[in-house]
Write a protein that holds these residues in place. Structure first.
Motif, PDB file in Angstrom:
ATOM      1  N   LYS A  77       3.594   1.474 -11.771  1.00 53.78           N
ATOM      2  CA  LYS A  77       3.123   2.757 -11.233  1.00 53.78           C
ATOM      3  C   LYS A  77       2.926   2.687  -9.725  1.00 53.78           C
ATOM      4  CE  LYS A  77       1.048   4.082 -15.568  1.00 53.78           C
ATOM      5  NZ  LYS A  77      -0.163   4.380 -16.313  1.00 53.78           N
ATOM      6  N   GLY A  78       3.334   1.564  -9.109  1.00 56.47           N
ATOM      7  CA  GLY A  78       3.260   1.416  -7.662  1.00 56.47           C
ATOM      8  C   GLY A  78       1.905   0.989  -7.133  1.00 56.47           C
ATOM      9  N   ILE A  79       1.016   0.560  -7.990  1.00 52.92           N
ATOM     10  CA  ILE A  79      -0.307   0.112  -7.569  1.00 52.92           C
ATOM     11  C   ILE A  79      -0.229  -1.366  -7.204  1.00 52.92           C
ATOM     12  CG2 ILE A  79      -2.704  -0.233  -8.283  1.00 52.92           C
ATOM     13  CD1 ILE A  79      -2.225   2.124 -10.282  1.00 52.92           C
ATOM     14  N   THR A  80      -0.715  -1.725  -6.002  1.00 58.45           N
ATOM     15  CA  THR A  80      -0.711  -3.110  -5.557  1.00 58.45           C
ATOM     16  C   THR A  80      -2.043  -3.762  -5.909  1.00 58.45           C
ATOM     17  OG1 THR A  80       0.795  -2.630  -3.736  1.00 58.45           O
ATOM     18  CG2 THR A  80      -0.496  -4.651  -3.564  1.00 58.45           C
ATOM     19  N   LEU A  81      -1.962  -4.902  -6.589  1.00 57.85           N
ATOM     20  CA  LEU A  81      -3.139  -5.695  -6.939  1.00 57.85           C
ATOM     21  C   LEU A  81      -3.084  -6.983  -6.134  1.00 57.85           C
ATOM     22  CD1 LEU A  81      -2.784  -5.232 -10.783  1.00 57.85           C
ATOM     23  CD2 LEU A  81      -4.261  -3.931  -9.246  1.00 57.85           C
ATOM     24  N   ASN A  82      -4.171  -7.316  -5.456  1.00 56.45           N
ATOM     25  CA  ASN A  82      -4.215  -8.499  -4.611  1.00 56.45           C
ATOM     26  C   ASN A  82      -4.763  -9.690  -5.375  1.00 56.45           C
ATOM     27  OD1 ASN A  82      -3.235  -7.364  -2.148  1.00 56.45           O
ATOM     28  ND2 ASN A  82      -5.169  -6.266  -2.008  1.00 56.45           N
ATOM     29  N   GLY A  83      -4.050 -10.827  -5.298  1.00 56.57           N
ATOM     30  CA  GLY A  83      -4.442 -12.028  -6.024  1.00 56.57           C
ATOM     31  C   GLY A  83      -5.780 -12.593  -5.602  1.00 56.57           C
ATOM     32  N   GLY A  84      -6.130 -12.465  -4.334  1.00 55.72           N
ATOM     33  CA  GLY A  84      -7.389 -13.007  -3.841  1.00 55.72           C
ATOM     34  C   GLY A  84      -8.605 -12.232  -4.300  1.00 55.72           C
ATOM     35  N   SER A  85      -8.396 -11.118  -4.973  1.00 55.04           N
ATOM     36  CA  SER A  85      -9.535 -10.346  -5.475  1.00 55.04           C
ATOM     37  C   SER A  85      -9.636 -10.435  -6.999  1.00 55.04           C
ATOM     38  CB  SER A  85      -9.409  -8.880  -5.044  1.00 55.04           C
ATOM     39  OG  SER A  85      -8.216  -8.321  -5.552  1.00 55.04           O
ATOM     40  N   GLY A  86      -8.891 -11.364  -7.590  1.00 54.22           N
ATOM     41  CA  GLY A  86      -8.894 -11.525  -9.046  1.00 54.22           C
ATOM     42  C   GLY A  86      -9.870 -12.576  -9.506  1.00 54.22           C
TER      43      GLY A  86
END
Length: 193
Positions: free
Chosen positions: A150-159
Protein backbone atom coordinates in the motif's frame (compact mmCIF):
# COMPACT_ATOMS: atom_id res chain seq x y z
CA UNK A 1 24.45 -20.28 -8.04
CA UNK A 2 24.67 -23.64 -6.38
CA UNK A 3 23.20 -25.43 -3.43
CA UNK A 4 25.72 -25.13 -0.64
CA UNK A 5 26.89 -28.05 1.46
CA UNK A 6 28.46 -26.78 4.65
CA UNK A 7 31.26 -28.24 6.66
CA UNK A 8 30.14 -29.42 10.09
CA UNK A 9 32.71 -27.66 12.32
CA UNK A 10 33.92 -24.14 12.90
CA UNK A 11 32.00 -20.91 13.43
CA UNK A 12 29.67 -19.04 11.13
CA UNK A 13 27.99 -15.64 11.01
CA UNK A 14 25.59 -14.45 8.37
CA UNK A 15 24.27 -10.95 7.92
CA UNK A 16 21.15 -10.50 5.87
CA UNK A 17 17.80 -8.96 5.18
CA UNK A 18 14.51 -10.75 4.99
CA UNK A 19 10.75 -10.68 4.64
CA UNK A 20 8.90 -12.70 7.32
CA UNK A 21 10.77 -14.84 9.85
CA UNK A 22 9.58 -13.50 13.20
CA UNK A 23 6.31 -15.23 14.01
CA UNK A 24 5.94 -17.06 10.69
CA UNK A 25 7.07 -20.44 9.35
CA UNK A 26 8.85 -18.94 6.37
CA UNK A 27 11.47 -16.31 5.58
CA UNK A 28 12.54 -14.94 2.19
CA UNK A 29 16.05 -13.68 2.76
CA UNK A 30 19.47 -12.88 1.30
CA UNK A 31 22.81 -11.85 2.75
CA UNK A 32 26.51 -12.48 3.20
CA UNK A 33 27.88 -15.47 5.12
CA UNK A 34 31.28 -15.78 6.77
CA UNK A 35 32.60 -19.19 7.80
CA UNK A 36 35.79 -19.79 9.77
CA UNK A 37 37.36 -23.24 10.23
CA UNK A 38 40.50 -24.15 12.16
CA UNK A 39 42.56 -27.28 11.67
CA UNK A 40 45.66 -27.20 13.88
CA UNK A 41 47.35 -23.88 13.10
CA UNK A 42 45.61 -23.51 9.74
CA UNK A 43 42.58 -21.17 9.52
CA UNK A 44 40.24 -21.22 6.53
CA UNK A 45 37.79 -18.36 5.85
CA UNK A 46 34.97 -18.48 3.34
CA UNK A 47 32.86 -15.40 2.54
CA UNK A 48 30.01 -15.50 0.06
CA UNK A 49 26.56 -14.04 -0.71
CA UNK A 50 23.51 -16.32 -0.44
CA UNK A 51 19.74 -16.42 -0.71
CA UNK A 52 17.15 -18.63 0.92
CA UNK A 53 13.41 -19.06 1.06
CA UNK A 54 13.01 -21.07 4.22
CA UNK A 55 12.05 -23.87 4.73
CA UNK A 56 14.20 -24.63 1.64
CA UNK A 57 17.99 -24.60 2.10
CA UNK A 58 20.34 -21.71 1.53
CA UNK A 59 21.79 -21.27 -1.98
CA UNK A 60 25.27 -19.81 -2.44
CA UNK A 61 25.61 -17.05 -5.04
CA UNK A 62 28.79 -17.77 -7.00
CA UNK A 63 28.96 -14.85 -9.43
CA UNK A 64 29.58 -12.03 -6.90
CA UNK A 65 32.90 -12.12 -5.01
CA UNK A 66 32.95 -10.49 -1.58
CA UNK A 67 36.06 -9.86 0.54
CA UNK A 68 36.36 -8.91 4.21
CA UNK A 69 35.49 -5.23 4.70
CA UNK A 70 33.51 -4.84 1.45
CA UNK A 71 30.35 -2.73 1.63
CA UNK A 72 27.39 -4.64 0.20
CA UNK A 73 23.93 -3.35 -0.77
CA UNK A 74 20.98 -5.78 -0.74
CA UNK A 75 17.35 -5.36 -1.76
CA UNK A 76 14.54 -7.94 -1.79
CA UNK A 77 11.33 -7.21 -3.69
CA UNK A 78 8.06 -9.10 -3.86
CA UNK A 79 5.31 -7.37 -5.79
CA UNK A 80 2.42 -9.35 -4.37
CA UNK A 81 3.46 -9.11 -0.66
CA UNK A 82 1.39 -11.44 1.57
CA UNK A 83 0.61 -14.62 -0.35
CA UNK A 84 3.50 -14.14 -2.77
CA UNK A 85 5.49 -17.10 -4.06
CA UNK A 86 8.12 -15.12 -6.00
CA UNK A 87 10.77 -12.53 -5.19
CA UNK A 88 13.68 -10.70 -6.79
CA UNK A 89 16.95 -9.97 -5.01
CA UNK A 90 19.51 -7.31 -5.98
CA UNK A 91 23.11 -7.36 -4.68
CA UNK A 92 25.85 -4.79 -5.27
CA UNK A 93 29.37 -4.97 -3.91
CA UNK A 94 29.80 -1.20 -3.46
CA UNK A 95 33.54 -1.62 -2.88
CA UNK A 96 34.22 -3.30 -6.25
CA UNK A 97 31.20 -2.12 -8.27
CA UNK A 98 30.16 -5.70 -9.14
CA UNK A 99 26.46 -6.56 -8.95
CA UNK A 100 23.95 -9.31 -9.64
CA UNK A 101 20.19 -9.77 -9.49
CA UNK A 102 17.81 -12.65 -10.04
CA UNK A 103 14.29 -13.87 -9.38
CA UNK A 104 13.47 -16.96 -7.34
CA UNK A 105 10.43 -18.83 -6.10
CA UNK A 106 9.17 -20.12 -2.77
CA UNK A 107 9.38 -23.82 -2.06
CA UNK A 108 6.17 -25.74 -2.77
CA UNK A 109 3.44 -24.96 -0.26
CA UNK A 110 5.16 -21.80 1.07
CA UNK A 111 3.91 -18.23 0.64
CA UNK A 112 4.87 -14.93 2.24
CA UNK A 113 2.92 -14.09 5.36
CA UNK A 114 4.01 -10.45 5.16
CA UNK A 115 4.15 -9.98 8.93
CA UNK A 116 7.71 -8.70 9.37
CA UNK A 117 10.93 -7.50 7.78
CA UNK A 118 14.35 -8.18 9.27
CA UNK A 119 17.92 -6.95 9.30
CA UNK A 120 19.86 -9.64 11.10
CA UNK A 121 23.20 -11.19 12.01
CA UNK A 122 22.71 -14.80 13.02
CA UNK A 123 24.31 -18.18 13.38
CA UNK A 124 22.65 -20.47 10.83
CA UNK A 125 21.79 -24.12 11.24
CA UNK A 126 24.67 -26.34 10.09
CA UNK A 127 24.27 -30.09 9.79
CA UNK A 128 20.90 -29.95 11.55
CA UNK A 129 22.19 -28.03 14.60
CA UNK A 130 22.65 -24.37 15.52
CA UNK A 131 26.20 -23.39 14.62
CA UNK A 132 28.45 -21.38 16.92
CA UNK A 133 28.44 -17.73 15.86
CA UNK A 134 31.74 -16.36 14.58
CA UNK A 135 33.23 -13.19 16.08
CA UNK A 136 32.02 -10.88 13.31
CA UNK A 137 32.91 -7.60 15.04
CA UNK A 138 30.09 -5.28 14.04
CA UNK A 139 27.70 -4.88 11.13
CA UNK A 140 25.74 -1.75 10.28
CA UNK A 141 22.53 -1.90 8.26
CA UNK A 142 21.54 1.50 6.85
CA UNK A 143 18.43 2.59 4.96
CA UNK A 144 16.50 -0.16 6.76
CA UNK A 145 13.14 0.34 5.12
CA UNK A 146 10.33 -2.02 4.22
CA UNK A 147 7.60 -0.71 1.92
CA UNK A 148 4.18 -2.36 2.03
CA UNK A 149 2.07 -3.06 -1.05
CA UNK A 150 0.00 0.00 0.00
CA UNK A 151 3.09 2.22 -0.23
CA UNK A 152 3.60 2.62 3.51
CA UNK A 153 7.28 2.77 4.55
CA UNK A 154 8.21 1.00 7.79
CA UNK A 155 11.60 1.80 9.30
CA UNK A 156 13.66 -1.07 10.73
CA UNK A 157 15.17 1.04 13.51
CA UNK A 158 11.73 1.61 15.00
CA UNK A 159 10.82 -2.09 15.22
CA UNK A 160 11.49 -4.81 17.77
CA UNK A 161 15.05 -5.69 18.69
CA UNK A 162 15.80 -9.41 19.14
CA UNK A 163 19.25 -10.46 20.38
CA UNK A 164 20.88 -13.85 19.72
CA UNK A 165 21.50 -15.84 22.90
CA UNK A 166 23.71 -18.87 23.56
CA UNK A 167 24.48 -20.52 26.90
CA UNK A 168 22.40 -17.95 28.84
CA UNK A 169 24.21 -14.89 27.43
CA UNK A 170 23.84 -12.54 24.47
CA UNK A 171 26.29 -13.39 21.65
CA UNK A 172 24.91 -11.02 18.99
CA UNK A 173 23.62 -7.69 20.27
CA UNK A 174 21.25 -5.66 18.10
CA UNK A 175 20.98 -1.89 18.57
CA UNK A 176 18.38 0.37 16.98
CA UNK A 177 20.57 3.44 16.31
CA UNK A 178 18.10 5.62 14.38
CA UNK A 179 14.78 5.02 12.65
CA UNK A 180 16.56 3.40 9.70
CA UNK A 181 19.97 2.31 11.06
CA UNK A 182 20.46 -1.02 12.85
CA UNK A 183 23.79 -2.04 14.38
CA UNK A 184 24.71 -5.60 15.35
CA UNK A 185 27.71 -6.27 17.62
CA UNK A 186 29.43 -9.55 18.44
CA UNK A 187 29.04 -9.92 22.21
CA UNK A 188 30.28 -13.47 22.73
CA UNK A 189 33.54 -14.75 24.16
CA UNK A 190 36.84 -13.90 22.53
CA UNK A 191 38.02 -16.70 20.20
CA UNK A 192 40.55 -19.08 21.72
CA UNK A 193 43.86 -19.85 20.12
Amino acid sequence: MSAHRRKTSGTTARAGIGIDGDGSGDVCQAGVECEVYRSGTSVTRNIYPWWEWYPANEVQITNLPIDPGDMVTMLICSQQAAGSTSATVFFTNRTTGASTSFAFSAPAGTTLVGNSAEWIVEAPTVGGAQSAIADYGEVFFTVCEAVTNKGITLNGGSGNNINLWANDSVVSDGNLITSNVVQCLYAGSAPTA
